[in-house]
Each structure stands twice: as structure tokens, then as C-alpha cells.
Motif scaffolding. Sequence first.
Motif, PDB file in Angstrom:
ATOM      1  N   PHE A   8       0.825  -1.208   0.000  1.00  0.00           N
ATOM      2  CA  PHE A   8       0.000   0.000   0.000  1.00  0.00           C
ATOM      3  C   PHE A   8       0.863   1.264   0.000  1.00  0.00           C
ATOM      4  CE2 PHE A   8      -3.499  -2.785   1.572  1.00  0.00           C
ATOM      5  CZ  PHE A   8      -4.389  -2.519   0.540  1.00  0.00           C
ATOM      6  N   LEU A  55      -2.071   7.069   2.048  1.00  0.00           N
ATOM      7  CA  LEU A  55      -1.694   5.689   1.726  1.00  0.00           C
ATOM      8  C   LEU A  55      -0.265   5.378   2.163  1.00  0.00           C
ATOM      9  CD1 LEU A  55      -3.207   4.918  -1.792  1.00  0.00           C
ATOM     10  CD2 LEU A  55      -3.475   3.539   0.271  1.00  0.00           C
ATOM     11  N   GLY A  68      -5.791   0.556   3.802  1.00  0.00           N
ATOM     12  CA  GLY A  68      -5.314   0.629   2.425  1.00  0.00           C
ATOM     13  C   GLY A  68      -6.405   0.365   1.405  1.00  0.00           C
ATOM     14  N   THR A  69      -7.233  -0.615   1.684  1.00  0.00           N
ATOM     15  CA  THR A  69      -8.327  -0.929   0.765  1.00  0.00           C
ATOM     16  C   THR A  69      -9.341   0.200   0.719  1.00  0.00           C
ATOM     17  OG1 THR A  69      -8.027  -3.298   1.160  1.00  0.00           O
ATOM     18  CG2 THR A  69     -10.151  -2.604   0.246  1.00  0.00           C
ATOM     19  N   THR A  72      -7.701   3.214  -1.157  1.00  0.00           N
ATOM     20  CA  THR A  72      -7.556   2.937  -2.586  1.00  0.00           C
ATOM     21  C   THR A  72      -8.912   2.985  -3.297  1.00  0.00           C
ATOM     22  OG1 THR A  72      -5.620   1.569  -2.133  1.00  0.00           O
ATOM     23  CG2 THR A  72      -6.677   1.287  -4.273  1.00  0.00           C
TER      24      THR A  72
END
Length: 113
Positions: A8, A55, A68-69, A72
Motif C-alpha cells: 500500500f 496511503l 489501504g483498501t 484505494t
Amino acid sequence: MAGLGAAFRRLGAVSGASALGLATYGAHGANIQDSYRKELFEKTNKHHFIHSMALLCVPLCSKPVWAGTLFTSGISLFCGSFYYHALTGDTTAIPVAPVGGSLLILGWLALAL
């Protein structure tokens, strides 16, 4: 999990590079005549940069996969829909922007965990 956090971080660096590329394109290549869409592009780019930096912090938190997910996905939906609208004038992608914004907020909260 450290490896995924590092992934990430790398994604944040690539996202930051793409934000810089888009900023350059917006300033020198895009021919956006409408002042609202030009301002939208600039504000979107600012958000893209800020969340790219976030991030970079993901490896430091205890829930890197979540943070991170969320970041993103949020960058993709929020910034992507507004970049698209600013560059094309087409409003069809705008309804996903609030979802992306909510994901960015949740990303910040996940970073705090």
C-alpha cells in the motif's frame, strides 16, 4: 501483514505520481474552458494528493488491509468520478462520488485503529 502494508505504501507512491501527472495535464494539456469544471479538477487533484499521502502511512497502522483498501477504493471512486466529470463534462459517474468520499472517511478512521 508488513508486506501488504508495504504494498500500500508503494501504491501510495504511484498514486502520488499519478496525481502529479494529472496536475500537470490539468495545468498544461487539458483544455477545460468551463470555470466550474476547472475548479473541480483542481480540487479533485488536491484530494488525490492528500489521500495518496495517507496511503503512505498505511504500513504504520494496525489495520493496514482495511485502511489501504478503503483509501484505494475511495480515491478511485471519489477522484475518478470527479476527474471524469471535469475532463468530459459527462455527469454519469457523479453518483459514485459520495460512496468514494465515505470510503475515504472510513479509511481515515481505519488508520486511527
